[in-house]
Design an enzyme around this catalytic site. Structure first.
Site, short mmCIF file in Angstrom:
data_model
loop_
_atom_site.label_atom_id
_atom_site.label_comp_id
_atom_site.label_asym_id
_atom_site.label_seq_id
_atom_site.Cartn_x
_atom_site.Cartn_y
_atom_site.Cartn_z
N MET A 52 0.86 -1.20 0.00
CA MET A 52 0.00 0.00 0.00
C MET A 52 0.89 1.24 0.00
O MET A 52 1.91 1.27 0.69
CB MET A 52 -0.88 0.02 1.24
CG MET A 52 -1.79 1.25 1.30
SD MET A 52 -2.78 1.32 2.82
CE MET A 52 -1.53 1.86 3.95
N ASN A 53 0.48 2.28 -0.77
CA ASN A 53 1.08 3.60 -0.54
C ASN A 53 0.00 4.65 -0.36
O ASN A 53 -0.81 4.46 0.59
CB ASN A 53 2.20 3.95 -1.53
CG ASN A 53 1.88 3.91 -3.00
OD1 ASN A 53 1.59 2.86 -3.54
ND2 ASN A 53 1.97 5.03 -3.68
N ASP A 54 -0.09 5.68 -1.16
CA ASP A 54 -0.90 6.86 -0.83
C ASP A 54 -2.36 6.57 -0.45
O ASP A 54 -3.02 5.77 -1.13
CB ASP A 54 -0.99 7.79 -2.05
CG ASP A 54 0.32 8.01 -2.74
OD1 ASP A 54 1.36 7.63 -2.21
OD2 ASP A 54 0.29 8.56 -3.86
N TRP A 57 6.16 -1.82 -4.57
CA TRP A 57 5.42 -0.93 -5.47
C TRP A 57 5.35 -1.59 -6.85
O TRP A 57 6.33 -2.15 -7.32
CB TRP A 57 6.15 0.42 -5.55
CG TRP A 57 5.34 1.49 -6.21
CD1 TRP A 57 4.46 2.34 -5.60
CD2 TRP A 57 5.32 1.81 -7.60
NE1 TRP A 57 3.90 3.16 -6.54
CE2 TRP A 57 4.41 2.87 -7.77
CE3 TRP A 57 5.97 1.30 -8.72
CZ2 TRP A 57 4.14 3.44 -9.02
CZ3 TRP A 57 5.70 1.86 -9.96
CH2 TRP A 57 4.80 2.92 -10.10
N GLU A 95 3.77 16.44 -5.63
CA GLU A 95 2.84 15.31 -5.74
C GLU A 95 1.67 15.55 -4.79
O GLU A 95 1.78 16.24 -3.78
CB GLU A 95 3.55 14.00 -5.37
CG GLU A 95 4.67 13.63 -6.34
CD GLU A 95 5.22 12.23 -6.10
OE1 GLU A 95 5.16 11.40 -7.02
OE2 GLU A 95 5.72 11.96 -5.00
N TRP A 114 5.61 4.85 5.12
CA TRP A 114 6.39 3.83 4.42
C TRP A 114 7.27 3.06 5.40
O TRP A 114 7.46 3.47 6.55
CB TRP A 114 7.17 4.40 3.26
CG TRP A 114 8.16 5.48 3.57
CD1 TRP A 114 9.24 5.38 4.39
CD2 TRP A 114 8.15 6.80 3.06
NE1 TRP A 114 9.91 6.57 4.40
CE2 TRP A 114 9.27 7.46 3.59
CE3 TRP A 114 7.32 7.49 2.17
CZ2 TRP A 114 9.58 8.78 3.28
CZ3 TRP A 114 7.63 8.81 1.88
CH2 TRP A 114 8.74 9.43 2.42
#
Ligand code: DQQ
Length: 444
Positions: free
Chosen positions: A19-21, A45, A194, A263
């Site tokens: 999982m990220n954002d 990722w 971002e 992270w």
């Protein structure tokens, strides 16, 4: 994974893999929906999907089927990247970035946010304005303004600095470029912004950005007039070095709530071996202070996780609140995840002389693979000298709130089962006025 000593127990994360954002948080018919960047086939990722979960209390989550997957041959064939969710007159709508190249796409749901149909006109915005040399074109943030839609796209102007490009639309499909909302100085706030997030708060506007290469979420507070944003102050949402791509939403009670991606702080090989990577921060409530800085507090709903207050404080899944009077020259150290011989410990330090709050991981883990740095931020104590520390420990996650002003979130991987001690020590004339702690219950 329930035996995994590093897997958090009460922070949101997918059942497995990467999982990220956080993406598209939205309140819908009495429930909160949260989406997230997700690789469902590996703990690294990879081709991005939108994972999906919902909650009634911001704390306990029900996992739902993946909301968005890349469509072969489509504008999101290489991934469905970050974006937002809006209510288009009763129709839940996701606006996100398809890759490659980076282009903006729309999807809607007619079954209560469970399944999503991609708009036939995708990509609704195929690329940046002609003639503009940009460093990126992604992560739409959409809101309603004056009977129209507005959208910001995270970007950067070559040789100048990060920016967010402002667009307008009558229908979420036809977009017209307006102008850059504001442009940063690349020496200070990076080359590409971002995940811009933009919202009114306490009579001002707040812009959150995750700048490359700064690797943290910065906030600006300022005035929004005539399609331009004029920042008046700047701060950091978190200075612990593990919190990024923050995304907020307005909840049913009118609170501005934000999550960030935490992270990992260990090698890719260790992540793969664990079978998971990436954790969502706790939900944090943002309010504006009179000095144009953000007050950041953990959502009060988290109190539902508390067990009976601890008399003897130890554990890997704890909430700790300490109020300490810190006269000039004093220092306080809250040591957590400490082994009896102190071979392992993580030190949260407040120094009234240097006016700094920090988290020191130099001895957090005997495993050399884990991060061992020290991170901190300036913390000006009030005239009373009072420090209110609010700390959440959740196995490999440490979230620290200092005077509701400075947040330090870090990741730690102690190796020893007896690294569960907690100790508070002071030097100089610092006095602890109160120290309370609770074990926190797992959410699943
Ligand atoms: N993560 C997404 C991008 C975004 C970045 C891709 C920020 O949309 O810019 O997974 O972490």
């Amino acid at each position: 994974m329930t035996d995994d000593p590093h897997r958090p127990r009460y922070h949101f994360m997918p059942p497995a893999d990467w999982m990220n954002d956080p993406n598209g948080p939205i309140a819908w018919k009495g429930e909160y929906h949260l989406f997230y960047q997700h690789n469902p086939v590996a703990a690294t990722w990879g081709t991005m999907h939108w994972g999906h979960a919902k909650s009634r209390d911001l704390v306990h989550w029900e996992h739902l089927p993946i909301a968005l997957s890349p469509t072969p041959g489509g504008p999101d064939k290489d991934g469905c990247w970050s974006g937002c969710a809006v209510d288009d007159n009763g129709v839940p709508t996701l606006v996100y970035t398809g890759v490659q190249p980076e282009a903006q796409c729309v999807a809607t749901s007619d079954d209560g946010l469970l399944t999503w149909t991609k708009h036939p006109a995708n990509p609704v915005l195929a690329g940046p304005p002609a003639g503009l040399a940009v460093t990126g074109f992604r992560d739409p943030c959409v809101w309603r303004e004056g009977g129209e839609w507005r959208m910001l796209i995270g970007s950067g102007l070559k040789d100048m600095g990060g920016t967010a490009l402002l667009y307008r639309s009558p229908d979420l499909v036809r977009w017209e470029y307006m102008n850059p909302l504001c442009v940063g100085n690349q020496a200070e706030t990076g080359t590409m912004w971002e995940c811009p997030d933009f919202f009114p708060l306490g009579g001002k506007h707040v812009l959150l950005i995750s700048p490359i290469p700064l690797a943290k979420t910065i906030y600006f507070v300022g005035e929004y007039r005539g399609g331009q944003f004029h920042p008046e102050s700047q701060g950091s949402l978190d200075d612990g070095g593990h919190h990024y791509a923050a995304k907020s939403f307005l909840d049913a009670k009118g609170r501005r709530i934000v999550w960030g991606w935490l992270w990992e702080g260990r090698s890719e090989a260790a992540q793969k071996a664990a079978g998971w990577a990436g954790v969502m921060s706790l939900p944090r409530v943002l309010t504006l202070r009179s000095d144009n800085t953000l007050e950041i507090t953990p959502a009060p709903e988290l109190r539902a996780l508390r067990g009976e207050p601890l008399q003897s404080i130890e554990g890997a899944s704890l909430e700790i609140e300490a109020s300490i009077d810190m006269p000039a020259g004093s220092e306080v150290v809250l040591s957590v995840r400490r082994s009896p011989d102190r071979a392992e410990e993580t030190r949260i330090v407040c120094d009234a002389t240097t006016k700094r709050l920090s988290i020191d991981r130099s001895r957090s883990s005997l495993n050399k693979d884990a991060g061992h740095d020290e991170r901190g931020a300036a913390l000006e104590l009030p005239k009373t000298g009072r420090l209110d520390l609010h700390v959440f420990l959740d196995h490999s996650v440490v979230e620290v709130f200092g005077n509701r002003r400075v947040c330090l979130t870090s990741r730690i991987y102690p190796t020893r089962p007896d690294s569960i001690g907690v100790a508070l020590s002071t030097t100089g004339k610092a006095t602890a006025q109160s120290l309370r702690a609770w074990p926190l219950k797992p959410i699943s």
